[in-house]
Design a protein around this motif. Structure first.
Motif, PDB file in Angstrom:
ATOM      1  N   VAL A 206      47.210  28.528   0.566  1.00 30.68           N
ATOM      2  CA  VAL A 206      46.836  27.923  -0.721  1.00 30.68           C
ATOM      3  C   VAL A 206      48.077  27.891  -1.603  1.00 30.68           C
ATOM      4  O   VAL A 206      48.724  28.920  -1.800  1.00 30.68           O
ATOM      5  CB  VAL A 206      45.726  28.729  -1.447  1.00 30.68           C
ATOM      6  CG1 VAL A 206      45.102  27.893  -2.557  1.00 30.68           C
ATOM      7  CG2 VAL A 206      44.679  29.253  -0.496  1.00 30.68           C
ATOM      8  N   LYS A 207      48.374  26.709  -2.109  1.00 29.00           N
ATOM      9  CA  LYS A 207      49.582  26.517  -2.926  1.00 29.00           C
ATOM     10  C   LYS A 207      49.196  26.155  -4.352  1.00 29.00           C
ATOM     11  O   LYS A 207      48.201  25.474  -4.569  1.00 29.00           O
ATOM     12  CB  LYS A 207      50.372  25.368  -2.296  1.00 29.00           C
ATOM     13  CG  LYS A 207      51.749  25.178  -2.837  1.00 29.00           C
ATOM     14  CD  LYS A 207      52.580  24.347  -1.900  1.00 29.00           C
ATOM     15  CE  LYS A 207      52.521  22.884  -2.270  1.00 29.00           C
ATOM     16  NZ  LYS A 207      53.488  22.092  -1.500  1.00 29.00           N
ATOM     17  N   GLY A 208      50.002  26.635  -5.306  1.00 27.90           N
ATOM     18  CA  GLY A 208      49.790  26.247  -6.706  1.00 27.90           C
ATOM     19  C   GLY A 208      48.828  27.156  -7.456  1.00 27.90           C
ATOM     20  O   GLY A 208      48.351  26.800  -8.533  1.00 27.90           O
ATOM     21  N   VAL A 209      48.565  28.336  -6.870  1.00 32.44           N
ATOM     22  CA  VAL A 209      47.604  29.258  -7.493  1.00 32.44           C
ATOM     23  C   VAL A 209      48.279  30.001  -8.660  1.00 32.44           C
ATOM     24  O   VAL A 209      49.368  30.545  -8.480  1.00 32.44           O
ATOM     25  CB  VAL A 209      47.136  30.332  -6.472  1.00 32.44           C
ATOM     26  CG1 VAL A 209      45.888  31.019  -6.939  1.00 32.44           C
ATOM     27  CG2 VAL A 209      46.959  29.732  -5.107  1.00 32.44           C
ATOM     28  N   GLY A 276      50.812  36.356  -1.247  1.00 35.33           N
ATOM     29  CA  GLY A 276      50.281  35.842  -2.510  1.00 35.33           C
ATOM     30  C   GLY A 276      49.358  36.759  -3.276  1.00 35.33           C
ATOM     31  O   GLY A 276      48.825  36.355  -4.312  1.00 35.33           O
ATOM     32  N   THR A 277      49.143  37.983  -2.781  1.00 38.55           N
ATOM     33  CA  THR A 277      48.294  38.908  -3.556  1.00 38.55           C
ATOM     34  C   THR A 277      48.949  40.291  -3.642  1.00 38.55           C
ATOM     35  O   THR A 277      49.507  40.790  -2.675  1.00 38.55           O
ATOM     36  CB  THR A 277      46.873  39.098  -2.960  1.00 38.55           C
ATOM     37  OG1 THR A 277      46.973  39.798  -1.725  1.00 38.55           O
ATOM     38  CG2 THR A 277      46.147  37.783  -2.766  1.00 38.55           C
ATOM     39  N   GLU A 278      48.857  40.881  -4.820  1.00 33.39           N
ATOM     40  CA  GLU A 278      49.305  42.269  -5.046  1.00 33.39           C
ATOM     41  C   GLU A 278      48.295  42.906  -5.986  1.00 33.39           C
ATOM     42  O   GLU A 278      47.932  42.305  -7.003  1.00 33.39           O
ATOM     43  CB  GLU A 278      50.712  42.287  -5.666  1.00 33.39           C
ATOM     44  CG  GLU A 278      51.815  41.921  -4.674  1.00 33.39           C
ATOM     45  CD  GLU A 278      53.173  41.697  -5.338  1.00 33.39           C
ATOM     46  OE1 GLU A 278      54.160  42.291  -4.883  1.00 33.39           O
ATOM     47  OE2 GLU A 278      53.231  40.916  -6.302  1.00 33.39           O
ATOM     48  N   GLY A 279      47.836  44.097  -5.630  1.00 32.73           N
ATOM     49  CA  GLY A 279      46.866  44.793  -6.488  1.00 32.73           C
ATOM     50  C   GLY A 279      45.543  44.061  -6.590  1.00 32.73           C
ATOM     51  O   GLY A 279      44.825  44.193  -7.582  1.00 32.73           O
ATOM     52  N   GLU A 286      52.277  31.543  -2.714  1.00 32.17           N
ATOM     53  CA  GLU A 286      51.324  30.916  -1.788  1.00 32.17           C
ATOM     54  C   GLU A 286      50.408  32.002  -1.182  1.00 32.17           C
ATOM     55  O   GLU A 286      50.891  33.052  -0.749  1.00 32.17           O
ATOM     56  CB  GLU A 286      52.157  30.247  -0.688  1.00 32.17           C
ATOM     57  CG  GLU A 286      51.428  29.291   0.189  1.00 32.17           C
ATOM     58  CD  GLU A 286      52.398  28.653   1.203  1.00 32.17           C
ATOM     59  OE1 GLU A 286      53.283  29.352   1.739  1.00 32.17           O
ATOM     60  OE2 GLU A 286      52.245  27.450   1.456  1.00 32.17           O
ATOM     61  N   ILE A 287      49.116  31.743  -1.151  1.00 33.61           N
ATOM     62  CA  ILE A 287      48.195  32.667  -0.473  1.00 33.61           C
ATOM     63  C   ILE A 287      48.239  32.336   1.017  1.00 33.61           C
ATOM     64  O   ILE A 287      48.138  31.165   1.405  1.00 33.61           O
ATOM     65  CB  ILE A 287      46.748  32.529  -1.008  1.00 33.61           C
ATOM     66  CG1 ILE A 287      46.693  32.879  -2.508  1.00 33.61           C
ATOM     67  CG2 ILE A 287      45.790  33.417  -0.223  1.00 33.61           C
ATOM     68  CD1 ILE A 287      45.306  32.722  -3.130  1.00 33.61           C
ATOM     69  N   VAL A 288      48.412  33.375   1.836  1.00 32.42           N
ATOM     70  CA  VAL A 288      48.489  33.179   3.295  1.00 32.42           C
ATOM     71  C   VAL A 288      47.468  34.113   3.966  1.00 32.42           C
ATOM     72  O   VAL A 288      47.538  35.334   3.811  1.00 32.42           O
ATOM     73  CB  VAL A 288      49.907  33.499   3.828  1.00 32.42           C
ATOM     74  CG1 VAL A 288      49.986  33.289   5.337  1.00 32.42           C
ATOM     75  CG2 VAL A 288      50.960  32.649   3.119  1.00 32.42           C
ATOM     76  N   VAL A 289      46.503  33.518   4.647  1.00 36.53           N
ATOM     77  CA  VAL A 289      45.434  34.292   5.295  1.00 36.53           C
ATOM     78  C   VAL A 289      45.379  33.896   6.769  1.00 36.53           C
ATOM     79  O   VAL A 289      45.430  32.707   7.089  1.00 36.53           O
ATOM     80  CB  VAL A 289      44.053  33.963   4.665  1.00 36.53           C
ATOM     81  CG1 VAL A 289      42.955  34.845   5.246  1.00 36.53           C
ATOM     82  CG2 VAL A 289      44.088  34.089   3.159  1.00 36.53           C
TER      83      VAL A 289
END
Ligand code: EPS
Length: 376
Positions: A206-209, A276-279, A286-289
């Motif tokens: 996901v880009k642009g978050v 793309g996520t911390e805490g 970018e979110i990468v799953v």
């Protein structure tokens, strides 16, 4: 925003009910139908997809093509609507036995008709609707297959999502590496000959978050946890990782964490191993799953099982099924992530109408960019 699905694999249809979706979004039905079409595709699918042509029928919540803020009810009518034959021999790996024990029912069709991955039609329809909302904020998603039956694709650097999507949609296995794809197809053919099935891995990005979606303050508000739950709940998914995931456990801290740098007066990160996520919050990257899918549990060469009526040892139910559904799952994974990101966007920016959300969003982004003023 919350949503539910209803419907059985061979029932009248699959239904999705979305509550709390903002008013004022123009809904492009073709976009939703395109993602439903992609969900039906991929090399290795079974006979059912030749029967169905999944298309949405919007029953409420959208007027003159625009969301009204009222509950949205979407139907996708099944063409293969019929009474399926009863079955008493559970398939190892399917919901059959656990469901039979839980609900006290010997005919496992009472369980499997709902457990079937056909339910994901509903999630893809909702995910596509969410993607249309996210586009208003320049948030884009892609998904692709990275591995099938142990064969790994080389993933190039992905800058333009539209260009990359074209490559993926032209691949029969939704993967960017044509050499690996040829080998994967051979593996699927071999599995078909052996009357077996194959799983694999897919990735969603996901880009642009914006930063700050989700929250560190409570376990069920953490966005990484919410995304993991949404993706893990997809039929046949056995593992979910974010960023470098399990690989982080094998490295020194200095090789895992993404350094914070300043470039042209803007705070940036030197890498994106965190995905793309911390805490439990988005950090603006970018979110990468990634998710691991097990092979489909309906085998044409069945494993041993037990007849729940006679208690005799018998081969498990053999039924029409897919050899490999990882490409389809990649589309479902994309929907699951789109839904969770949308829910977090609505929570952060207020969800009554798109225009209200956009105003709040622009104000927040401006404040984030002017960081010295914003963080006091
Ligand atoms: C599916 C349709 C189903 C299955 C599959 C998903 O069609 P049928 O049972 O009529 O062949 O192919 O279901 C499963 C994987 C499952 O576990 O039940 C679809 O449209 O995605």
């Amino acid at each position: 925003m919350r949503f539910f699905t209803a419907g059985e694999s061979h029932g009248k249809g699959i239904f999705a009910f979305v509550d709390g979706f903002p008013a004022g979004l123009k809904v492009d039905n073709d976009y939703i139908n395109k993602l439903l079409f992609l969900r039906q595709g991929g090399y290795g699918r079974g006979g059912r997809q030749k029967i169905e042509k999944d298309q949405i029928d919007i029953l409420s919540g959208i007027r003159k093509g625009i969301t009204t803020g009222a509950p949205i009810l979407i139907a996708v009518w099944n063409k293969d609507f019929r009474e399926v034959k009863e079955s008493f021999v559970p398939r190892p790996g399917h919901s059959d036995l656990a469901g039979a024990l839980k609900y006290g029912i010997k005919d496992t069709r009472f369980i499997s008709e709902r457990a079937s991955a056909r339910e994901t039609v509903g999630r893809v329809a909702v995910g596509a609707l969410c993607e249309l909302l996210l586009k208003e904020f320049q948030i884009e998603l892609i998904s692709f297959v990275t591995e099938i039956g142990g064969i790994r694709a080389r993933i190039p650097e992905i800058t333009d999502y539209s260009d990359f999507s074209r490559i993926i949609e032209n691949s029969e296995l939704y993967t960017p590496d044509s050499e690996a794809e040829a080998k994967m197809k051979e593996m699927i053919d071999a599995a078909r000959r052996k009357k077996d099935t194959l799983g694999g891995v897919f990735e969603v990005r996901v880009k642009g978050v914006p930063p700050g979606l989700g929250s560190h303050t409570q376990w069920d508000k953490k966005l990484d946890g919410r995304i993991a739950q949404a993706v893990m709940s997809i039929q046949a998914i056995k593992g979910v990782e974010i960023g470098i995931g399990f690989e982080a456990a094998r490295r020194f801290g200095s090789e895992v964490h993404d350094e914070i740098i300043i470039e042209d007066g803007k705070i940036k990160r030197a890498s994106n191993r965190a995905g793309g996520t911390e805490g439990g919050m988005t950090n603006g990257n970018e979110i990468v799953v990634r998710a691991a899918m097990k092979p489909i549990s309906t085998l044409y060469n069945p494993l041993r099982s037990v007849n729940l009526e006679s208690l005799n040892q018998e081969p498990a139910l053999v039924d029409r099924s897919d050899i490999c559904a990882v490409p389809a799952a990649s589309i479902v994974g994309r929907a699951a992530v789109a839904i969770e990101v949308t829910r977090a966007m609505i929570e952060k920016f207020g969800g009554d109408s798109l225009s209200e959300m956009l105003e709040n969003y622009k104000n927040y982004i401006k404040r984030c960019e002017n960081i010295q003023e914003w963080i006091k």
